[in-house]
Design a protein around this motif. Structure first.
Motif, PDB file in Angstrom:
ATOM      1  N   ASP A 137     -13.460   6.269 -11.466  1.00 32.16           N
ATOM      2  CA  ASP A 137     -12.127   5.919 -11.929  1.00 32.16           C
ATOM      3  C   ASP A 137     -11.374   5.277 -10.767  1.00 32.16           C
ATOM      4  O   ASP A 137     -11.066   5.956  -9.780  1.00 32.16           O
ATOM      5  N   PRO A 138     -11.062   3.974 -10.861  1.00 30.90           N
ATOM      6  CA  PRO A 138     -10.329   3.352  -9.754  1.00 30.90           C
ATOM      7  C   PRO A 138      -9.010   4.065  -9.451  1.00 30.90           C
ATOM      8  O   PRO A 138      -8.577   4.102  -8.302  1.00 30.90           O
ATOM      9  N   ASN A 139      -8.397   4.649 -10.484  1.00 30.15           N
ATOM     10  CA  ASN A 139      -7.089   5.252 -10.286  1.00 30.15           C
ATOM     11  C   ASN A 139      -7.128   6.674  -9.742  1.00 30.15           C
ATOM     12  O   ASN A 139      -6.166   7.422  -9.876  1.00 30.15           O
ATOM     13  N   ARG A 140      -8.215   7.045  -9.139  1.00 27.04           N
ATOM     14  CA  ARG A 140      -8.266   8.250  -8.315  1.00 27.04           C
ATOM     15  C   ARG A 140      -8.820   7.912  -6.939  1.00 27.04           C
ATOM     16  O   ARG A 140      -9.135   8.790  -6.154  1.00 27.04           O
ATOM     17  N   ASN A 141      -8.878   6.607  -6.648  1.00 33.50           N
ATOM     18  CA  ASN A 141      -9.595   6.164  -5.454  1.00 33.50           C
ATOM     19  C   ASN A 141      -8.872   5.084  -4.651  1.00 33.50           C
ATOM     20  O   ASN A 141      -9.511   4.331  -3.918  1.00 33.50           O
ATOM     21  N   PHE A 142      -7.556   5.020  -4.754  1.00 27.60           N
ATOM     22  CA  PHE A 142      -6.818   4.029  -3.976  1.00 27.60           C
ATOM     23  C   PHE A 142      -6.504   4.591  -2.595  1.00 27.60           C
ATOM     24  O   PHE A 142      -5.439   5.145  -2.344  1.00 27.60           O
ATOM     25  N   ARG A 143      -7.486   4.443  -1.705  1.00 27.16           N
ATOM     26  CA  ARG A 143      -7.361   4.951  -0.335  1.00 27.16           C
ATOM     27  C   ARG A 143      -8.309   4.167   0.567  1.00 27.16           C
ATOM     28  O   ARG A 143      -9.230   3.507   0.079  1.00 27.16           O
ATOM     29  N   GLU A 144      -8.092   4.239   1.842  1.00 28.80           N
ATOM     30  CA  GLU A 144      -8.999   3.580   2.786  1.00 28.80           C
ATOM     31  C   GLU A 144     -10.385   4.189   2.660  1.00 28.80           C
ATOM     32  O   GLU A 144     -10.541   5.398   2.495  1.00 28.80           O
ATOM     33  N   GLY A 145     -11.407   3.357   2.738  1.00 32.50           N
ATOM     34  CA  GLY A 145     -12.775   3.822   2.601  1.00 32.50           C
ATOM     35  C   GLY A 145     -13.138   4.185   1.191  1.00 32.50           C
ATOM     36  O   GLY A 145     -14.090   4.939   0.965  1.00 32.50           O
ATOM     37  N   ALA A 156      -6.742  -3.068   0.563  1.00 29.87           N
ATOM     38  CA  ALA A 156      -6.772  -4.027   1.675  1.00 29.87           C
ATOM     39  C   ALA A 156      -5.741  -5.131   1.474  1.00 29.87           C
ATOM     40  O   ALA A 156      -5.072  -5.557   2.429  1.00 29.87           O
ATOM     41  N   LEU A 157      -5.601  -5.610   0.230  1.00 27.52           N
ATOM     42  CA  LEU A 157      -4.626  -6.657  -0.054  1.00 27.52           C
ATOM     43  C   LEU A 157      -3.207  -6.197   0.272  1.00 27.52           C
ATOM     44  O   LEU A 157      -2.415  -6.941   0.863  1.00 27.52           O
ATOM     45  N   LEU A 158      -2.884  -4.963  -0.110  1.00 22.75           N
ATOM     46  CA  LEU A 158      -1.510  -4.473   0.009  1.00 22.75           C
ATOM     47  C   LEU A 158      -1.218  -3.781   1.336  1.00 22.75           C
ATOM     48  O   LEU A 158      -0.059  -3.468   1.625  1.00 22.75           O
ATOM     49  N   ALA A 159      -2.241  -3.557   2.147  1.00 21.52           N
ATOM     50  CA  ALA A 159      -2.049  -2.830   3.412  1.00 21.52           C
ATOM     51  C   ALA A 159      -0.966  -3.444   4.296  1.00 21.52           C
ATOM     52  O   ALA A 159      -0.159  -2.711   4.895  1.00 21.52           O
ATOM     53  N   PRO A 160      -0.887  -4.791   4.426  1.00 22.70           N
ATOM     54  CA  PRO A 160       0.161  -5.349   5.298  1.00 22.70           C
ATOM     55  C   PRO A 160       1.579  -5.081   4.801  1.00 22.70           C
ATOM     56  O   PRO A 160       2.526  -5.189   5.588  1.00 22.70           O
ATOM     57  N   LEU A 161       1.723  -4.707   3.523  1.00 21.93           N
ATOM     58  CA  LEU A 161       3.047  -4.459   2.967  1.00 21.93           C
ATOM     59  C   LEU A 161       3.416  -2.982   2.927  1.00 21.93           C
ATOM     60  O   LEU A 161       4.546  -2.641   2.561  1.00 21.93           O
ATOM     61  N   LYS A 162       2.489  -2.107   3.283  1.00 26.05           N
ATOM     62  CA  LYS A 162       2.730  -0.674   3.131  1.00 26.05           C
ATOM     63  C   LYS A 162       3.983  -0.242   3.878  1.00 26.05           C
ATOM     64  O   LYS A 162       4.170  -0.564   5.053  1.00 26.05           O
ATOM     65  N   GLY A 163       4.852   0.478   3.165  1.00 17.10           N
ATOM     66  CA  GLY A 163       6.094   0.945   3.742  1.00 17.10           C
ATOM     67  C   GLY A 163       7.208  -0.079   3.712  1.00 17.10           C
ATOM     68  O   GLY A 163       8.343   0.216   4.109  1.00 17.10           O
ATOM     69  N   ARG A 164       6.911  -1.298   3.233  1.00 19.44           N
ATOM     70  CA  ARG A 164       7.919  -2.366   3.196  1.00 19.44           C
ATOM     71  C   ARG A 164       8.180  -2.864   1.781  1.00 19.44           C
ATOM     72  O   ARG A 164       8.873  -3.872   1.591  1.00 19.44           O
ATOM     73  N   VAL A 165       7.626  -2.171   0.782  1.00 17.02           N
ATOM     74  CA  VAL A 165       7.772  -2.599  -0.611  1.00 17.02           C
ATOM     75  C   VAL A 165       8.964  -1.901  -1.241  1.00 17.02           C
ATOM     76  O   VAL A 165       9.105  -0.679  -1.152  1.00 17.02           O
ATOM     77  N   LEU A 166       9.817  -2.674  -1.866  1.00 13.55           N
ATOM     78  CA  LEU A 166      10.990  -2.112  -2.534  1.00 13.55           C
ATOM     79  C   LEU A 166      10.608  -1.461  -3.860  1.00 13.55           C
ATOM     80  O   LEU A 166      11.056  -0.351  -4.168  1.00 13.55           O
TER      81      LEU A 166
END
Length: 305
Positions: A137-145, A156-166
Motif C-alpha cells: 500500500d503506497p499510503n503506508r510507505n511515504f518515507r525515506e527508503g 524524493a520529489l517533495l523533499a526540497p519543499l519539506k517544512g515549506r509547504v503551506l
C-alpha cells in the motif's frame, strides 16, 4: 459473520513471493494511464510546466511519473501541493486533480506556487487496485527508503519543499470494494482474520491527529457540502472506525502512519474521501467534490498565510 477466505494464500499464513505473484496474476488491466492521464496532461503543457519526476518499470511496463507545476515558480511564494491517485482505484482523485488544473490551476498565479501530481500510482490505476505491483500500500510507505517505488519517487520529489509547504491536500475515495476486496486481501496478505467493517455514505476528511487543524477542515467540509452530501457517523458515532473531530471530519495519526498528506509537513493538510458507490451521487459529482475541496483548501490557506 462467516466470510469466505480470500482466494490467494493459506489462512493464517502471511504471503510470500509466490502468493504475491498469484495475486498479481489475477489482475487485469481495465484502463490506460496513457489515455486517461498522459493525454489529459498534454494540452496543459501550454499553461503549466509538466515534468517527469520518475519512472516505474514493472515487468517491462514503464510508467512515466508526471508532476505539474505553475509557471513562474518563485521560492519566496507559498507552496501548494495537490496529490491524487495514491491508490489507483480511487478514480475521482486522479480526475478531480486534472479537472482542478483545467478549471482553476492558474487562479493563484503570482501569489503561490502550485504543484500537482494527479496520479501517483499508474500501474494500480490501470488495474483499479489499491496496492502496487508488489502488493504494498503506497499510503503506508511515504518515507525515506520506502519499499514502494511510487512512494519513494514522490518523497524524493517533495523533499526540497519539506517544512515549506503551506497546504497539501491528498485526494482519495472510499468504495464498496474496500470491504469486498481490499480489506479481505489485506487480512490474507498479513495472515490475519478478516474483520468486516462498515462504509459510510458520503464525503469526509481525515485530519492528522498529531497536528490537527479543525477550522481548516471545517472550511473544506462546508464548501463540499454545497455540491455533495457529507458522511453521517455510524451507530457508534464513528466514520471508518474513528470518532468525529467535527461533522464529516475524523483524525488518523497521518504522520506516524507515513500517509501521503504528511510528506510535506504542510501547515494545512488534509485527505479527502469521496464515496462514488452512493446512489446519491455520480462520477461527475465526485470529481466536482474533489475540485471544490482543493479550491476551498487553497482559499483558506492563502487567507491565513
Amino acid at each position: 459473520m462467516n466470510t469466505p477466505f480470500y482466494p490467494v494464500g493459506t489462512p493464517g499464513v502471511p504471503w510470500g513471493e509466490a502468493e504475491v505473484a498469484a495475486w498479481r496474476a489475477r489482475l487485469v488491466r481495465q484502463r490506460r494511464y496513457a489515455d486517461d492521464v498522459l493525454a489529459a496532461l498534454a494540452p496543459l503543457r501550454e499553461r503549466f510546466d509538466v515534468q517527469t519526476y520518475g519512472e516505474l518499470d514493472y515487468d517491462g511496463e514503464r510508467f512515466p511519473l508526471q508532476v505539474v507545476r505553475s509557471r513562474g515558480w518563485r521560492d519566496d511564494l507559498p507552496h501548494l501541493v495537490v496529490t491524487g491517485g495514491v491508490h489507483g482505484y480511487e478514480t475521482s482523485g486522479v480526475h478531480g486533480a486534472l479537472q482542478y488544473l483545467r478549471q482553476h490551476g492558474e487562479e493563484t498565479a503570482g501569489r503561490a506556487n502550485l504543484l500537482v501530481v494527479p496520479c501517483v500510482s499508474p500501474w494500480a490505476y490501470e488495474r483499479i487496485q489499491r496496492w502496487n505491483h508488489g502488493a504494498l500500500d503506497p499510503n503506508r510507505n511515504f518515507r525515506e527508503g520506502s519499499p514502494a517505488a511510487e512512494s519513494a519517487a514522490l518523497v524524493a520529489l517533495l523533499a526540497p519543499l519539506k517544512g515549506r509547504v503551506l497546504m497539501h491536500i491528498d485526494l482519495h475515495e472510499t468504495t464498496d470494494t474496500d470491504e469486498s476486496e481490499f480489506r479481505p486481501a489485506l487480512a490474507a496478505r498479513d495472515g490475519k482474520p478478516f474483520e468486516p467493517g462498515e462504509i459510510q455514505d458520503g464525503f469526509y476528511l481525515v485530519d492528522d491527529a498529531d497536528h490537527p487543524q479543525p477550522a481548516f477542515q471545517r472550511a473544506v467540509i462546508d464548501a463540499v457540502a454545497q455540491v455533495t452530501h457529507i458522511a453521517e457517523p455510524d451507530a457508534q458515532g464513528q466514520i471508518n472506525e474513528s470518532p468525529l473531530q467535527s461533522p464529516g471530519v475524523i483524525e488518523f495519526p497521518v504522520s506516524r502512519w507515513a500517509l501521503c498528506a504528511a510528506i510535506t509537513g504542510a501547515r494545512f493538510a488534509t485527505t479527502t474521501e469521496v464515496y462514488p458507490d452512493s446512489p446519491r451521487t455520480t462520477p461527475a459529482e465526485c470529481n466536482l467534490a474533489q475540485v471544490v475541496a482543493v479550491k476551498a483548501a487553497i482559499d483558506y490557506a492563502m487567507a491565513a498565510a
